[in-house]
Design a protein around this motif. Structure first.
Motif, short mmCIF file in Angstrom:
data_model
loop_
_atom_site.label_atom_id
_atom_site.label_comp_id
_atom_site.label_asym_id
_atom_site.label_seq_id
_atom_site.Cartn_x
_atom_site.Cartn_y
_atom_site.Cartn_z
N ASN A 53 36.71 -34.42 -34.08
CA ASN A 53 37.90 -34.38 -33.23
C ASN A 53 39.03 -33.75 -34.04
OD1 ASN A 53 40.10 -34.66 -31.58
ND2 ASN A 53 39.77 -36.82 -31.14
N GLY A 108 40.50 -31.04 -29.67
CA GLY A 108 40.59 -32.48 -29.42
C GLY A 108 42.02 -32.95 -29.18
N VAL A 129 39.71 -37.64 -27.27
CA VAL A 129 38.78 -36.85 -26.47
C VAL A 129 38.55 -35.55 -27.21
CG1 VAL A 129 38.36 -35.69 -24.28
CG2 VAL A 129 39.61 -37.86 -24.31
N SER A 130 37.30 -35.10 -27.28
CA SER A 130 36.99 -33.87 -27.99
C SER A 130 35.91 -33.09 -27.25
CB SER A 130 36.52 -34.17 -29.42
OG SER A 130 35.34 -34.94 -29.41
N PHE A 138 30.41 -33.13 -26.16
CA PHE A 138 31.60 -33.84 -25.68
C PHE A 138 31.70 -35.20 -26.37
CE2 PHE A 138 29.90 -31.10 -22.40
CZ PHE A 138 31.00 -30.35 -22.01
N VAL A 191 34.20 -38.98 -26.82
CA VAL A 191 35.33 -39.88 -26.54
C VAL A 191 35.34 -40.94 -27.63
CG1 VAL A 191 35.38 -39.49 -24.06
CG2 VAL A 191 33.92 -41.29 -25.01
N SER A 218 33.03 -44.43 -31.45
CA SER A 218 32.94 -43.08 -30.88
C SER A 218 31.64 -42.94 -30.09
CB SER A 218 32.97 -42.02 -31.99
OG SER A 218 34.11 -42.14 -32.80
#
Length: 515
Positions: free
Chosen positions: A58, A262, A277-278, A326, A328, A343
């Motif tokens: 991120n 991110g 979020v990334s 993806f 979070v 994560s």
């Protein structure tokens, strides 16, 4: 057991292993690696930030630096279940990370941070030894069936390995094809090398509650493998006729590029709770594969073979595009003593794309087109992978911190997946091995500690990584053939899987300085 067929087979000059599902899968995955602090917390720092390793997961995490930083990480990896292959080394030193962050205050509460970080994204060093009973099945029978189905060595379903068998064991100058049953096999193989990622990051904050970052990643692929596969063969009466050994040496080199972005957001004012979020684009790999493959025929089988002692060497350029990724994450700190993070990442590896270079579609040289047949095989073999990380840090004193973490990485391979040597693809045509392993889920357990003196910090971490899987020397198959004398026969070539495991112990140390 031993049959012949006069087949219209032509000799072909074959080259190296190319884009193939199981080979690609080794390229596109990554290890838990980075600074000792990051590894000690299981990598669960995507929302907590302020660690240089988050640059690759991120990028907004670099925005939380409030002072400049420089650090370097090294250690060693020891394989707990290593075999005895003569070329392998179960313990290897490793240079894992080096980088810096330059932090500039723009306003009272605004920062612009620029960073660079090298990280060993993938460490290929591994040794495996497998042996088992074949009960009549054999790799040379697998080659026989492939040649029977294809009818020509120019067919894309015929591999370099099939040609070696044809020249040394399965064929003669009159075009006759043969096979022998086998009683047992042994397979020793070793890989070494790495994927190194060089990240350039720009990050900062738009307020005390919103942090943004973007990272440009440049990758260097250096993959080496050696393999020695042997079968003990028998004649039609079940008597031993000796053995064959296939030796394969392969290298894959190339480069890759990706972009990661991110956000970290503090939803509650005056609360240290935050979430992140990334997203990461595919890594676009440009690769060159080279292989040297030989077959030693140590049997008493009579026959006028095409070219005893035949060896193959070749080179091939191709591309592989990884899937999007993806993530979070959440993080929280309790006072100045405790930090916890969690994560979740997801990537659908069934979407990994193999691509052919050149003018196969009459386009200009250097462009690429999808290898549709192999990509369909990838969709049947690989699947989406969820990665869960959790970690915590406790500061016992102002100088001393201790850490713990855990990762669960779901299985990448479908249980019924197999290396399909009948796929009509250049990835099959240039292949020089028939074996494969379907790995199960990976579990990682981490511990760490850090000690700070003035502006210097020494961090240590230990990682225990374990994965189990099932090994197959070749795919199982069955087919019925009609021979030149009018007779027919159903050929069965079923092989049982062998349970294997991969255990890694990693020890690393990071020396860093903040200024």
């Amino acid at each position: 057991m031993k049959k012949t067929l006069t087949a219209m087979l032509l000799l072909a000059a074959l080259t190296a292993a190319a884009q193939e599902t199981y080979t690609n899968a080794e390229m596109v995955t990554e290890d838990l690696n980075g600074t000792a602090r990051y590894v000690g917390m299981g990598g669960a720092m995507e929302a907590l930030g302020a660690d240089i390793s988050t640059m690759g997961t991120n990028p907004a995490g670099i925005g939380l630096f409030r002072s400049s930083f420089v650090g370097i990480t090294a250690g060693f990896i020891s394989q707990g279940d290593a075999g005895s292959y003569k070329y392998g080394d179960a313990t290897n030193a490793s240079f894992d990370q080096a980088g810096f962050v330059w932090s500039a205050r723009l306003r009272k509460n605004r920062f612009l941070n620029i960073g660079f970080n090298y990280k060993k994204k993938r460490n290929f060093n591994n040794v495996t030894s497998v042996a088992g009973d074949l009960n009549g099945a054999s790799q040379n029978k697998n080659a026989y069936m492939n040649l029977m189905d294809a009818g020509s060595l120019y067919d894309n379903t015929v591999s370099q390995l099939d040609v070696l068998y044809y020249n040394n064991l399965n064929g003669d100058t009159d075009g006759n094809l043969y096979y022998n049953d086998a009683t047992r096999f042994t397979h020793d193989f070793e890989t070494e090398g790495y994927v190194g990622e060089y990240d350039v990051n720009i990050s900062g904050n738009v307020s005390n509650r919103v942090y943004l970052g973007v990272t440009f990643g440049f990758e260097d692929v250096n993959y080496r493998s050696r393999s020695s596969y042997s079968e003990s063969l028998v004649d039609a009466g079940g008597a031993s006729v000796g053995s064959i050994t296939v030796n394969d040496h392969r290298t894959i080199d190339g480069t890759g590029f990706n972009v990661k972005a991110g956000v970290i957001f503090f939803p509650i004012e005056d609360s240290p709770f935050r979430f992140g979020v990334s997203v990461a684009t595919p890594t676009w790999y440009d690769l060159t594969s080279r292989s040297w493959t030989s077959l030693a025929n140590n049997t008493t089988i009579d026959g006028n073979f095409v070219n005893p002692g035949y060896e193959a060497y070749g080179e091939y350029d191709y591309r592989v595009y990884t899937p999007w990724k993806f993530g979070v994450s959440v993080g929280h700190t309790f006072g100045t003593s405790i930090a916890v993070g969690a994560s979740y990442e997801y990537a659908d590896y069934s979407c990994t794309s193999s691509r052919m270079l050149g003018d196969y579609d009459y386009s200009y040289y250097g462009s690429s087109v999808k290898d549709y047949e192999m990509n369909e095989h990838t969709q049947r073999t690989l699947k989406g992978v969820s990665t869960f990380k959790i970690g915590a840090e406790f500061k016992a004193t102002k100088e001393l911190a201790v850490r713990v973490g855990y990762n669960y990485v779901a299985a990448m391979y479908k249980k019924d997946g197999y290396r399909d040597c009948t796929v009509s693809s250049l990835g099959t045509y240039y292949s020089s091995r028939a074996d494969y392993i379907n790995w199960n889920a990976t579990h990682r357990f981490t511990l760490g500690a850090g000690y700070t003196i003035n502006r210097f910090t020494l961090d240590l971490a230990y990682q225990y990584n374990t994965t189990k899987g099932t090994y197959y020397p070749f795919m199982s198959s069955e087919a019925t053939y009609t021979y030149s004398d009018g007779t027919s026969d159903t050929v069965q070539n079923y092989v049982d899987g062998q349970k294997v495991k991969n255990i890694r112990n990693q020890f690393i140390a990071t020396l860093s300085y903040k200024f």
